[in-house]
Design a protein around this motif. Structure first.
Motif, PDB file in Angstrom:
ATOM      1  N   ALA A 434     -90.897  72.100  83.134  1.00 13.21           N
ATOM      2  CA  ALA A 434     -90.317  72.804  84.271  1.00 13.21           C
ATOM      3  C   ALA A 434     -90.514  72.004  85.557  1.00 13.21           C
ATOM      4  CB  ALA A 434     -90.959  74.180  84.407  1.00 13.21           C
ATOM      5  N   ARG A 435     -89.559  72.134  86.481  1.00 16.88           N
ATOM      6  CA  ARG A 435     -89.672  71.450  87.767  1.00 16.88           C
ATOM      7  C   ARG A 435     -90.809  72.029  88.591  1.00 16.88           C
ATOM      8  NH1 ARG A 435     -84.290  70.847  91.093  1.00 16.88           N
ATOM      9  NH2 ARG A 435     -85.736  69.550  92.283  1.00 16.88           N
ATOM     10  N   GLN A 436     -91.014  73.343  88.475  1.00 13.14           N
ATOM     11  CA  GLN A 436     -92.105  73.967  89.213  1.00 13.14           C
ATOM     12  C   GLN A 436     -93.434  73.415  88.686  1.00 13.14           C
ATOM     13  OE1 GLN A 436     -89.725  75.545  87.550  1.00 13.14           O
ATOM     14  NE2 GLN A 436     -88.707  77.061  88.848  1.00 13.14           N
ATOM     15  N   GLY A 437     -94.283  72.995  89.627  1.00  9.80           N
ATOM     16  CA  GLY A 437     -95.558  72.416  89.212  1.00  9.80           C
ATOM     17  C   GLY A 437     -95.396  71.052  88.564  1.00  9.80           C
ATOM     18  N   GLY A 438     -94.369  70.297  88.996  1.00  7.56           N
ATOM     19  CA  GLY A 438     -94.049  69.027  88.350  1.00  7.56           C
ATOM     20  C   GLY A 438     -95.184  68.021  88.329  1.00  7.56           C
ATOM     21  N   MET A 439     -95.992  67.999  89.367  1.00 12.21           N
ATOM     22  CA  MET A 439     -97.139  67.085  89.395  1.00 12.21           C
ATOM     23  C   MET A 439     -98.124  67.437  88.285  1.00 12.21           C
ATOM     24  SD  MET A 439     -99.843  66.472  92.543  1.00 12.21           S
ATOM     25  CE  MET A 439     -99.665  68.174  93.058  1.00 12.21           C
ATOM     26  N   ILE A 440     -98.334  68.726  88.062  1.00 11.63           N
ATOM     27  CA  ILE A 440     -99.272  69.166  87.033  1.00 11.63           C
ATOM     28  C   ILE A 440     -98.683  68.946  85.646  1.00 11.63           C
ATOM     29  CG2 ILE A 440    -100.560  71.149  86.146  1.00 11.63           C
ATOM     30  CD1 ILE A 440    -100.509  72.284  89.011  1.00 11.63           C
ATOM     31  N   VAL A 441     -97.385  69.187  85.493  1.00  8.30           N
ATOM     32  CA  VAL A 441     -96.726  68.967  84.203  1.00  8.30           C
ATOM     33  C   VAL A 441     -96.883  67.515  83.764  1.00  8.30           C
ATOM     34  CG1 VAL A 441     -94.488  68.903  83.024  1.00  8.30           C
ATOM     35  CG2 VAL A 441     -95.082  70.855  84.468  1.00  8.30           C
ATOM     36  N   ALA A 442     -96.689  66.588  84.696  1.00  8.68           N
ATOM     37  CA  ALA A 442     -96.842  65.165  84.365  1.00  8.68           C
ATOM     38  C   ALA A 442     -98.256  64.863  83.904  1.00  8.68           C
ATOM     39  CB  ALA A 442     -96.484  64.310  85.584  1.00  8.68           C
TER      40      ALA A 442
END
Length: 500
Positions: A434-442
């Protein structure tokens, strides 16, 4: 880089082209900070000049004063933003003021002296560090670069010149500044000249004669190691990927650190191509690899008793005839399969290779550094990095090291519920969510490639997203000018020092 000299000398005896003094705030007015190197009448004259000019002593304020009694050259008064007498807690404010003063003299002086407060060794060393950092310039591609004045010598005037902590601190400042400047040079070099193979060879040359062993993995070696991230990202370029492995193994090492750096020498976005304005600064997408390489060299040159194994993940992300496609599936060194979703999210793929290989060494602490996500910039701006990790103690150790070094960083939680968007129908995982929280997703994606120790526990790991502070197209402040900042070098060296 200029050479640093710390001397127990009065301003009146110094013959440098220019003098820099520190201003503190007294209400709405600026005053020159007291130091034994400045004669009372000189300080009184400067204080009167600052009052007449309406100076405030705010951070990044620089005021030039000519014809100052007892001073051979021009004087730059650099604001600190500090009220009253500076303390050791103001070390970063001192660094930034020293750097801003030196930057104000760029191209205008060859020798510079600084008469800053000398209340402690820490203050003197902070002055030296800031001055060295602020002296950086990149003129390789300027046709008149050889004709412009470059600062060749920096003198810090202090009665503590012979103090052992000042001497050792100044020596370390020179080493770290030299390596930070090398990292900046790498990032500032155009991608026409800096690509995976040339980057690898530049590193090999830079480490020649050092205590660090250098190993370069070409495309055949990468295939043997199942480095699907590097191979996939590099498929669109005529210039194939490389992995550089640096090994520093001092006798009786007290700890083993492993660094992994993102080295995308140019990022077009691949088939998911960026808009033209989004590519302008994409030569800086290898800033993580530059930082970890430079930090490794500084740690070795300082002889710190900490083993370091470093992985530089180098590739160029272009749109050639064999470029990686959304929907492709690649296999990583740890056997995990990844479905490609967005080819402009290439950094996490090459980093996954590096983290997988680094984990085999079972280091005491694994740290990766990458210009990874635009989400980090949206969250924290352009001066602050994010740190995430699978271990609170490791994350806190990085935050503490960055604080001591003076590099802005902010801890971010690794929220596991954001993994849901990475489920794949055809592979073990997608590489985006998801784009939301993209830094955390990465970061969650990277976590999957951090291995376990001999007891089956996850290796302590911290991820630094330096997309914001690695490169500045517009902003300049303190000792940081436009272009590459060298962010991360000082934090990693400080961390190694804290472990020694």
């Amino acid at each position: 880089m200029p050479r640093l000299n710390v001397a127990d000398q009065l301003v009146a005896k110094n013959k440098s082209d220019a003098l820099i003094v520190l201003a503190v705030q007294d209400g709405d007015n600026a005053q020159v900070a007291a130091t034994p190197a400045i004669a009372p009448e000189t300080r009184e004259h400067l204080d009167a000049s600052l009052l007449a000019l309406g100076a405030t002593g705010a951070a990044d304020e620089t005021v030039r004063v000519a014809g100052v009694p007892g001073v051979a050259g021009t004087v730059v008064v650099s604001g600190s933003g500090v009220s009253g007498t500076p303390s050791d807690d103001d070390a970063e404010a001192i660094r930034r003021a020293a750097g801003a003063g030196v930057r104000a003299l760029s191209g205008k002086a060859e020798t510079v002296a600084l008469a800053f407060p000398s209340g402690s060794a820490a203050q003197v060393v902070a002055t030296a560090e800031g001055a060295l950092y602020g002296s950086y310039s990149f003129t390789t591609y300027k046709s008149n670069g050889a004709d412009s004045k470059a600062i060749s010598k920096i003198s810090v005037l202090s009665p503590l010149a012979k103090d052992k902590d000042v001497k050792s601190g100044a020596e370390q400042a020179q080493v770290v500044a030299d390596e930070r400047a090398w990292a900046q040079d790498l990032v500032n070099t155009p991608p026409l000249d800096l690509y995976p193979d040339s980057f690898a060879n530049t590193v090999k040359e830079h480490f020649a004669g050092s205590k660090v062993k250098v190993k370069i993995l070409d495309e055949k070696a990468l295939a043997k190691e199942s480095c699907g991230g590097l191979i996939g990202v590099g498929r669109g370029s005529a210039r194939p990927p490389r992995m550089v492995v640096l090994s520093y193994e001092p006798a009786r090492a007290k700890s083993h650190l492993s660094f992994v750096g993102k080295g995308i020498t140019f990022d077009s976005g691949g088939l998911c191509i960026k808009p033209p304005e989004g590519m302008i600064t994409m030569k800086c997408d290898m800033a993580g690899a530059a930082a970890v390489a430079a930090a490794t060299k500084a740690i070795a040159d300082l002889g710190l008793p900490v083993a370091v194994t470093t992985y530089l993940c180098l590739a160029e992300n272009l749109t050639g005839s064999d470029a990686q496609r959304p929907g492709d599936v690649v296999t990583m060194p740890n056997g995990r399969t990844v479905e490609i979703i967005n080819t402009d999210a290439e950094g996490r793929l090459v980093m996954a290779d590096g983290l997988s290989l680094a984990s085999r060494q079972e280091p005491d602490l694994l740290i990766d550094v990458a210009t990874l996500t635009g989400a980090a910039v949206l969250s924290l701006g352009t001066r602050t990095a994010a740190v995430l990790g699978n271990n609170d103690a490791a994350r806190d150790e990085v935050v503490a090291a960055a604080g001591s070094a003076g590099e802005d960083i902010w801890p971010i939680p690794l929220l596991q519920h954001l993994r849901s968007g990475m489920k794949s129908l055809v592979a073990d995982t997608k590489h985006t969510g998801a784009r939301q929280g993209g830094m955390i997703v990465a970061a969650l994606f990277l976590e999957d490639f951090v291995g376990d120790d001999a007891d089956g526990a996850a290796l302590p790991w911290a991820h630094l997203d330096i997309a914001g502070p690695a490169y500045s197209a517009d902003d300049s402040y303190g000792y940081v000018g436009k272009g590459a900042s060298g962010y991360g070098v000082r934090t990693l060296v400080q961390l190694a020092q804290s472990r020694s």
